[in-house]
Motif scaffolding. Structure first.
Motif, short mmCIF file in Angstrom:
data_model
loop_
_atom_site.label_atom_id
_atom_site.label_comp_id
_atom_site.label_asym_id
_atom_site.label_seq_id
_atom_site.Cartn_x
_atom_site.Cartn_y
_atom_site.Cartn_z
N ASP A 46 -2.26 4.40 -3.98
CA ASP A 46 -3.02 4.09 -4.16
C ASP A 46 -2.60 2.36 -4.67
OD1 ASP A 46 -3.02 3.99 -6.98
OD2 ASP A 46 -3.08 5.68 -7.24
N MET A 47 -3.94 1.84 -4.70
CA MET A 47 -4.28 0.62 -5.40
C MET A 47 -5.42 0.05 -5.90
SD MET A 47 -3.81 -2.20 -1.50
CE MET A 47 -5.40 -2.30 -1.24
N ARG A 48 -5.21 -0.27 -6.88
CA ARG A 48 -6.10 -0.93 -7.91
C ARG A 48 -6.34 -2.16 -7.89
NH1 ARG A 48 -5.99 3.57 -10.92
NH2 ARG A 48 -4.68 5.26 -10.92
N TYR A 49 -7.86 -2.90 -8.13
CA TYR A 49 -8.71 -4.08 -8.36
C TYR A 49 -9.07 -3.56 -9.38
CZ TYR A 49 -11.48 -7.41 -7.17
OH TYR A 49 -12.57 -9.02 -7.62
N ALA A 50 -8.89 -4.79 -10.41
CA ALA A 50 -9.43 -4.61 -11.56
C ALA A 50 -9.81 -3.43 -11.73
CB ALA A 50 -10.97 -5.58 -11.63
N ASN A 51 -10.51 -2.89 -12.68
CA ASN A 51 -10.54 -1.40 -13.34
C ASN A 51 -12.04 -1.07 -12.83
OD1 ASN A 51 -13.35 -3.21 -13.90
ND2 ASN A 51 -13.69 -2.57 -15.59
N ALA A 101 -12.26 2.14 -9.70
CA ALA A 101 -11.37 3.04 -9.21
C ALA A 101 -10.50 3.21 -8.51
CB ALA A 101 -12.53 4.03 -8.58
N PRO A 102 -9.69 3.28 -8.16
CA PRO A 102 -8.26 3.81 -7.56
C PRO A 102 -8.86 3.49 -5.65
CG PRO A 102 -7.88 5.25 -8.88
CD PRO A 102 -9.25 4.42 -9.43
N VAL A 103 -7.94 2.60 -4.99
CA VAL A 103 -8.09 3.44 -3.48
C VAL A 103 -7.01 4.29 -2.92
CG1 VAL A 103 -8.70 1.73 -1.05
CG2 VAL A 103 -9.44 0.86 -2.94
N ALA A 104 -7.41 5.37 -2.41
CA ALA A 104 -6.14 5.77 -2.35
C ALA A 104 -5.88 5.60 -0.32
CB ALA A 104 -6.89 7.09 -1.86
N LEU A 105 -4.72 5.91 -0.59
CA LEU A 105 -3.36 5.05 0.73
C LEU A 105 -2.94 6.24 1.36
CD1 LEU A 105 -2.00 2.03 -0.44
CD2 LEU A 105 -3.77 1.68 0.65
N THR A 106 -2.34 6.25 2.70
CA THR A 106 -1.64 7.39 3.19
C THR A 106 0.01 7.29 2.87
OG1 THR A 106 -3.14 7.98 4.80
CG2 THR A 106 -1.33 9.05 5.32
N ALA A 107 0.57 7.47 2.32
CA ALA A 107 2.19 7.86 2.01
C ALA A 107 2.39 8.87 3.24
CB ALA A 107 2.05 8.06 0.93
N THR A 108 3.47 8.71 3.95
CA THR A 108 4.02 9.36 4.53
C THR A 108 6.04 8.82 4.88
OG1 THR A 108 4.13 8.42 6.88
CG2 THR A 108 2.56 10.17 6.25
N TRP A 109 6.58 9.85 5.14
CA TRP A 109 8.03 9.83 5.42
C TRP A 109 8.11 9.13 6.46
CZ3 TRP A 109 10.03 8.87 1.51
CH2 TRP A 109 10.74 9.66 -0.27
N ASP A 110 8.65 7.93 6.51
CA ASP A 110 9.03 7.22 8.30
C ASP A 110 10.76 7.72 8.43
OD1 ASP A 110 8.87 5.34 10.37
OD2 ASP A 110 11.11 5.01 9.50
N THR A 111 11.04 7.67 8.00
CA THR A 111 13.30 8.65 7.69
C THR A 111 13.13 9.66 5.86
OG1 THR A 111 12.95 6.24 8.98
CG2 THR A 111 14.87 7.88 8.37
N ILE A 112 12.73 10.54 6.21
CA ILE A 112 12.91 10.99 5.00
C ILE A 112 14.35 10.94 4.41
CG2 ILE A 112 13.13 13.77 5.80
CD1 ILE A 112 11.56 14.41 3.48
N THR A 113 15.85 11.48 5.07
CA THR A 113 17.27 11.45 5.12
C THR A 113 17.31 9.90 4.56
OG1 THR A 113 17.56 10.48 7.41
CG2 THR A 113 17.33 13.41 6.62
N THR A 114 16.72 8.77 4.27
CA THR A 114 17.09 7.34 3.74
C THR A 114 16.20 7.35 3.02
OG1 THR A 114 16.18 6.77 6.16
CG2 THR A 114 18.69 6.66 6.18
N GLY A 115 15.12 7.42 2.63
CA GLY A 115 13.98 7.33 1.84
C GLY A 115 12.75 6.21 2.10
N LEU A 136 -0.14 -2.10 -6.34
CA LEU A 136 0.10 -1.31 -4.62
C LEU A 136 0.65 -0.47 -5.76
CD1 LEU A 136 0.28 -0.16 -2.48
CD2 LEU A 136 1.73 -1.38 -1.42
N GLN A 137 0.45 0.97 -5.98
CA GLN A 137 1.89 1.68 -6.62
C GLN A 137 1.78 3.01 -5.18
OE1 GLN A 137 2.26 1.10 -10.56
NE2 GLN A 137 4.39 2.57 -9.87
N VAL A 138 2.93 3.46 -5.45
CA VAL A 138 3.89 4.27 -4.95
C VAL A 138 4.41 5.45 -6.02
CG1 VAL A 138 5.52 5.35 -2.92
CG2 VAL A 138 4.36 2.96 -2.76
N ARG A 139 4.01 6.96 -5.59
CA ARG A 139 4.94 7.31 -6.56
C ARG A 139 5.47 8.95 -5.55
NH1 ARG A 139 0.41 5.81 -8.25
NH2 ARG A 139 -0.67 7.64 -7.46
N ALA A 140 7.05 8.74 -6.00
CA ALA A 140 7.52 10.02 -4.97
C ALA A 140 7.54 11.40 -5.93
CB ALA A 140 9.08 10.08 -4.85
N ILE A 141 7.23 12.69 -5.52
CA ILE A 141 7.27 13.42 -5.89
C ILE A 141 8.43 15.12 -5.52
CG2 ILE A 141 5.47 15.28 -7.25
CD1 ILE A 141 3.34 13.62 -5.90
#
Length: 84
Positions: free
Chosen positions: A19-24, A26-40, A61-66
């Motif tokens: 997601d991305m956050r602007y000031a205070n 609500a965060p803007v949700a982004l799509t996060a997908t693997w391009d090449t999962i074996t190399t992260g 911008l913040q990305v989280r791996a779960i």
């Protein structure tokens, strides 16, 4: 990309969220997908129709791996500048 001691990590079984956050606002949700999962290597994107809703300014911008057990690991925040 995901590296440990300079070596690419195999992220098989992991998922992503971002997601991305602007000031205070609500965060803007982004799509996060693997391009090449074996190399992260991942792709983070914002839907075209959502770009018109962004404020001009700096977002964090913040990305989280779960992992397969649900534990989240966050990236360092990155500043994204939105211009008119």
């Amino acid at each position: 990309d995901c590296k440990r001691d300079g070596v690419a990590e195999d992220m098989t079984g992991w998922t992503l969220e971002a997601d991305m956050r602007y000031a205070n606002c609500a965060p803007v949700a982004l799509t996060a997908t693997w391009d090449t999962i074996t190399t992260g290597i991942a792709i983070v994107a914002l839907a075209d129709e959502s770009t018109a809703l962004l404020h001009v300014g700096e977002y964090e911008l913040q990305v989280r791996a779960i992992d397969p057990d649900g534990k989240k690991s966050s990236s360092r925040p990155v500043t994204v500048i939105v211009r008119d």
